[in-house]
Motif scaffolding. Structure first.
Motif, mmCIF file in Angstrom:
data_model
loop_
_atom_site.group_PDB
_atom_site.id
_atom_site.type_symbol
_atom_site.label_atom_id
_atom_site.label_comp_id
_atom_site.label_asym_id
_atom_site.label_seq_id
_atom_site.Cartn_x
_atom_site.Cartn_y
_atom_site.Cartn_z
ATOM 1 N N ASN A 48 10.583 53.328 -9.372
ATOM 2 C CA ASN A 48 10.024 54.144 -8.285
ATOM 3 C C ASN A 48 11.008 54.342 -7.146
ATOM 4 O O ASN A 48 10.634 54.776 -6.057
ATOM 5 C CB ASN A 48 8.725 53.514 -7.757
ATOM 6 C CG ASN A 48 8.959 52.141 -7.143
ATOM 7 O OD1 ASN A 48 10.080 51.641 -7.123
ATOM 8 N ND2 ASN A 48 7.890 51.533 -6.634
ATOM 9 N N LYS A 49 12.280 54.027 -7.396
ATOM 10 C CA LYS A 49 13.329 54.216 -6.399
ATOM 11 C C LYS A 49 14.189 55.414 -6.779
ATOM 12 O O LYS A 49 14.435 55.668 -7.960
ATOM 13 C CB LYS A 49 14.212 52.970 -6.288
ATOM 14 C CG LYS A 49 13.488 51.710 -5.850
ATOM 15 C CD LYS A 49 12.979 51.820 -4.423
ATOM 16 C CE LYS A 49 12.318 50.527 -3.968
ATOM 17 N NZ LYS A 49 11.793 50.633 -2.580
ATOM 18 N N SER A 50 14.632 56.164 -5.767
ATOM 19 C CA SER A 50 15.571 57.249 -5.990
ATOM 20 C C SER A 50 16.911 56.888 -5.360
ATOM 21 O O SER A 50 16.963 56.183 -4.347
ATOM 22 C CB SER A 50 15.046 58.553 -5.396
ATOM 23 O OG SER A 50 14.954 58.474 -3.986
ATOM 24 N N PHE A 51 17.985 57.372 -5.978
ATOM 25 C CA PHE A 51 19.329 57.114 -5.485
ATOM 26 C C PHE A 51 20.050 58.443 -5.282
ATOM 27 O O PHE A 51 19.994 59.330 -6.131
ATOM 28 C CB PHE A 51 20.118 56.264 -6.482
ATOM 29 C CG PHE A 51 19.706 54.821 -6.529
ATOM 30 C CD1 PHE A 51 20.408 53.851 -5.822
ATOM 31 C CD2 PHE A 51 18.613 54.424 -7.288
ATOM 32 C CE1 PHE A 51 20.023 52.515 -5.866
ATOM 33 C CE2 PHE A 51 18.221 53.096 -7.343
ATOM 34 C CZ PHE A 51 18.928 52.136 -6.626
ATOM 35 N N SER A 52 20.727 58.569 -4.160
ATOM 36 C CA SER A 52 21.588 59.713 -3.880
ATOM 37 C C SER A 52 23.038 59.247 -3.871
ATOM 38 O O SER A 52 23.349 58.175 -3.331
ATOM 39 C CB SER A 52 21.235 60.349 -2.535
ATOM 40 O OG SER A 52 19.900 60.840 -2.549
ATOM 41 N N ILE A 53 23.931 60.053 -4.470
ATOM 42 C CA ILE A 53 25.339 59.698 -4.589
ATOM 43 C C ILE A 53 26.141 60.487 -3.562
ATOM 44 O O ILE A 53 26.014 61.711 -3.469
ATOM 45 C CB ILE A 53 25.866 60.006 -6.003
ATOM 46 C CG1 ILE A 53 25.016 59.324 -7.062
ATOM 47 C CG2 ILE A 53 27.327 59.585 -6.124
ATOM 48 C CD1 ILE A 53 25.399 59.684 -8.482
ATOM 49 N N TYR A 54 26.987 59.787 -2.806
ATOM 50 C CA TYR A 54 27.859 60.423 -1.826
ATOM 51 C C TYR A 54 29.292 59.942 -2.046
ATOM 52 O O TYR A 54 29.515 58.756 -2.304
ATOM 53 C CB TYR A 54 27.425 60.074 -0.400
ATOM 54 C CG TYR A 54 26.013 60.498 -0.064
ATOM 55 C CD1 TYR A 54 25.750 61.781 0.403
ATOM 56 C CD2 TYR A 54 24.950 59.613 -0.218
ATOM 57 C CE1 TYR A 54 24.448 62.170 0.713
ATOM 58 C CE2 TYR A 54 23.648 60.005 0.087
ATOM 59 C CZ TYR A 54 23.414 61.285 0.555
ATOM 60 O OH TYR A 54 22.136 61.670 0.850
ATOM 61 N N PRO A 55 30.274 60.832 -1.952
ATOM 62 C CA PRO A 55 31.668 60.400 -2.139
ATOM 63 C C PRO A 55 32.145 59.529 -0.985
ATOM 64 O O PRO A 55 31.680 59.664 0.153
ATOM 65 C CB PRO A 55 32.439 61.722 -2.196
ATOM 66 C CG PRO A 55 31.578 62.691 -1.439
ATOM 67 C CD PRO A 55 30.160 62.282 -1.690
ATOM 68 N N LEU A 56 33.057 58.635 -1.286
ATOM 69 C CA LEU A 56 33.728 57.828 -0.273
ATOM 70 C C LEU A 56 35.222 58.155 -0.300
ATOM 71 O O LEU A 56 35.792 58.406 -1.364
ATOM 72 C CB LEU A 56 33.528 56.333 -0.543
ATOM 73 C CG LEU A 56 32.155 55.739 -0.260
ATOM 74 C CD1 LEU A 56 32.121 54.280 -0.715
ATOM 75 C CD2 LEU A 56 31.811 55.828 1.217
ATOM 76 N N GLU A 57 35.826 58.140 0.870
ATOM 77 C CA GLU A 57 37.251 58.477 0.942
ATOM 78 C C GLU A 57 38.113 57.369 0.349
ATOM 79 O O GLU A 57 39.120 57.642 -0.318
ATOM 80 C CB GLU A 57 37.650 58.742 2.397
ATOM 81 C CG GLU A 57 39.081 59.229 2.547
ATOM 82 C CD GLU A 57 39.405 59.613 3.980
ATOM 83 O OE1 GLU A 57 40.591 59.895 4.261
ATOM 84 O OE2 GLU A 57 38.482 59.640 4.815
ATOM 85 N N HIS A 58 37.714 56.124 0.578
ATOM 86 C CA HIS A 58 38.516 54.995 0.107
ATOM 87 C C HIS A 58 37.620 53.982 -0.600
ATOM 88 O O HIS A 58 36.447 53.831 -0.278
ATOM 89 C CB HIS A 58 39.239 54.309 1.269
ATOM 90 C CG HIS A 58 40.164 55.205 2.031
ATOM 91 N ND1 HIS A 58 41.339 55.665 1.497
ATOM 92 C CD2 HIS A 58 40.071 55.722 3.287
ATOM 93 C CE1 HIS A 58 41.951 56.433 2.390
ATOM 94 N NE2 HIS A 58 41.190 56.476 3.488
ATOM 95 N N SER A 59 38.206 53.274 -1.555
ATOM 96 C CA SER A 59 37.517 52.192 -2.252
ATOM 97 C C SER A 59 37.929 50.859 -1.660
ATOM 98 O O SER A 59 39.091 50.662 -1.299
ATOM 99 C CB SER A 59 37.862 52.222 -3.741
ATOM 100 O OG SER A 59 37.337 51.069 -4.389
ATOM 101 N N SER A 60 36.992 49.940 -1.552
ATOM 102 C CA SER A 60 37.307 48.595 -1.075
ATOM 103 C C SER A 60 37.468 47.606 -2.224
ATOM 104 O O SER A 60 37.666 46.416 -1.999
ATOM 105 C CB SER A 60 36.208 48.107 -0.125
ATOM 106 O OG SER A 60 34.977 47.947 -0.823
#
Length: 244
Positions: free
Chosen positions: A52-64
């Motif tokens: 019952n959860k929704s997820f939205s994907i957003y780009p990140l400039e850098h990875s940690s």
């Protein structure tokens, strides 16, 4: 063809110590990877649902994330067992876990034949935030992780190393397998309350896979969005997943 492999666990062994109950009970628990509850996500998409959860994907400039090598649980187990010797020990092909209720759970290898019953386990550490022992399981043509509740011995098979939210209310277990298809390619979502892991759902992807994952806050996860290039090499991209 992908195989789903049975495992056989010896659970709930009672150890005699200072007058403790010496009754021995055995439970046969099959390792059957269940189909995803929300189906597959066949295309690159910026939203998807898990339970019952929704997820939205957003780009990140850098990875940690730092690049990880292939885990060598065989060599790492020795030092981990020394660190947790009061609670976990290995005797031959068996890992023995001491529970807080005074009982003992045993996880035993089966290496006699290379067939669907083959299994070998390596201790991978203790997760105090959710009171679980973590074990890596290697099977005939696949692998997963096993969580053992440190209080009651309950066993939960998960797809990957658990990532625990800061408030300890949610756990994500991710697995990426874009090439061979022996393991799952997606993640499971659990809630955690009253010292119990409660499955919320799971999802599998066709066009990308979740690599390393960690919670940035109680609703946001940083993840590696792994795709294949033209030469079938895995290429991770940094993204964040916002849960609603």
């Amino acid at each position: 063809m992908k195989k789903y492999l049975p495992l056989f666990f010896i659970a709930g062994l009672m150890v005699a110590c200072n007058g403790q109950d010496t009754t021995v009970s055995t439970t046969d628990t099959a390792h059957i990877e269940e189909p995803p509850s929300t189906g597959k996500v066949p295309v690159n998409t910026d939203t998807f649902s898990v339970g019952n959860k929704s997820f939205s994907i957003y780009p990140l400039e850098h990875s940690s994330f730092e690049k990880q090598g292939t885990p060598d649980y065989d060599s790492a187990e020795y030092s981990l067992l020394i660190d947790d010797k009061a609670r976990v020990k290995r005797i031959s092909d068996s890992l023995i876990f001491t529970l807080s209720n005074g009982k003992t759970t045993v996880l035993a290898n089966n290496t006699k034949e290379e067939d669907d019953q083959y299994s070998i386990f390596f201790y991978a550490g203790y997760l105090p935030a959710i009171h679980q022992y973590l074990v890596f399981g290697s099977y005939y043509e696949s692998s997963d992780y096993v969580l053992i509740n440190a209080d009651n011995g309950e066993i939960t098979h998960v797809w990957g190393v658990p990532a625990i939210s800061p408030d300890h209310k949610y756990v994500i277990c991710a697995s990426v397998d874009l090439i061979a298809g022996f393991n799952n390619n997606g993640f499971q979502l659990f809630s955690y309350r009253d010292n119990k892991l409660i499955p919320e759902g799971d999802v599998q992807f066709d066009k990308w896979g979740p690599g390393q994952m960690k919670w940035l806050d109680n609703k946001t996860v940083e993840a590696e969005y792994v795709v294949l290039d033209n030469d079938m090499n895995e290429v991770p991209k940094p993204v964040k997943l916002v849960m609603k």
